[in-house]
Design an enzyme around this catalytic site. Structure first.
Site, short mmCIF file in Angstrom:
data_model
loop_
_atom_site.label_atom_id
_atom_site.label_comp_id
_atom_site.label_asym_id
_atom_site.label_seq_id
_atom_site.Cartn_x
_atom_site.Cartn_y
_atom_site.Cartn_z
N LYS A 1 54.44 128.27 -43.00
CA LYS A 1 53.21 128.93 -43.47
C LYS A 1 52.32 129.30 -42.28
CE LYS A 1 49.33 127.09 -44.62
NZ LYS A 1 48.22 126.33 -45.20
N ASP B 1 51.70 130.18 -49.15
CA ASP B 1 51.03 128.89 -49.34
C ASP B 1 51.08 128.54 -50.82
OD1 ASP B 1 49.25 130.53 -50.58
OD2 ASP B 1 47.48 129.65 -49.66
#
Ligand code: SF4
Length: 218
Positions: free
Chosen positions: A118, A137
């Site tokens: 991420k 996310d």
């Protein structure tokens, strides 16, 4: 995605996007702010990042701060002790192994302490303007599944599935659009479906309760 692009107009941007915009997409600040942002409210991330960058805005300067000083500066972000250790170790590694610069490849970014896909994807997209990455996310994972774009169990699975189903022109924007939507409308609990501008296209997979509020702002 076109509808979402219009729908997010005027909504509050995610904290890391704000920091990136205000700091001319500085890779170091995008990296550190993203590390701090995990499981933390945006306002808290923004305030903590600002305190930290006011004192040290380069890897060299931040590596010289003690871990306890970093802890005090970033408190109350969640897991602040853990994150302070990662921030310091990452800065030390940037200095010792990357000449004080944030690396530009996924492989190198993943060697930094505390950096997962991420964070690496967001640095590549926001700081290095990559058109070839999708940052996933919890918001992107949740909403992609609710919309039926993917059927996955983890953010990493969602990232790989999105590369297969999303047109590549949208890849760099998926995080911005879905995180903004997730913070304001398609929230984890009680999503604001009655006020949602993409409701007609959404099968609402897995949604069992929705807010009755019609206003689309937080
Ligand atoms: S209709 Fe509800 S579940 Fe679907 S995107 Fe909108 S807020 Fe999310």
């Amino acid at each position: 995605m076109r509808l979402l692009a219009r729908a997010i107009d005027g909504l509050e941007l995610p904290a890391v996007e704000k920091i990136s915009e205000s700091q001319q997409q500085d890779p170091f600040q995008v990296l550190i702010a993203t590390l701090l942002s995990a499981r933390t409210q945006d306002a808290t991330t923004l305030a903590a990042s600002t305190r930290l960058f006011t004192l040290a805005d380069t890897p060299g300067a931040m590596a010289k701060l003690s871990t306890s000083r970093i802890e005090r500066l970033i408190y109350p972000v969640s897991f602040y002790r853990h994150k302070a250790r990662h921030v310091k170790a990452t800065c030390q590694m940037l200095v010792s192994q990357f000449g004080g610069r944030v690396p530009t490849t996924m492989e190198e970014l993943l060697t930094l302490p505390g950096v997962g896909r991420k964070t690496a994807n967001l640095v590549l997209i926001l700081a290095y303007r990559s058109q070839h990455n999708i940052c996933v996310d919890t918001h992107v994972h949740r909403i992609s599944n609710r919309l039926g774009w993917v059927k996955t169990n983890t953010p990493d699975e969602t990232e790989q599935a999105l590369y297969r189903v999303a047109r590549d022109r949208w890849w760099p924007y998926i995080n911005l659009y879905l995180v903004t939507w997730g913070q304001n409308v398609c929230r984890p609990v009680y999503p604001r479906c009655p006020a949602c501008q993409i409701r007609a296209l959404c099968p609402r997979i897995g949604v069992t309760t929705a807010s009755t509020r019609r206003r689309a702002t937080a």
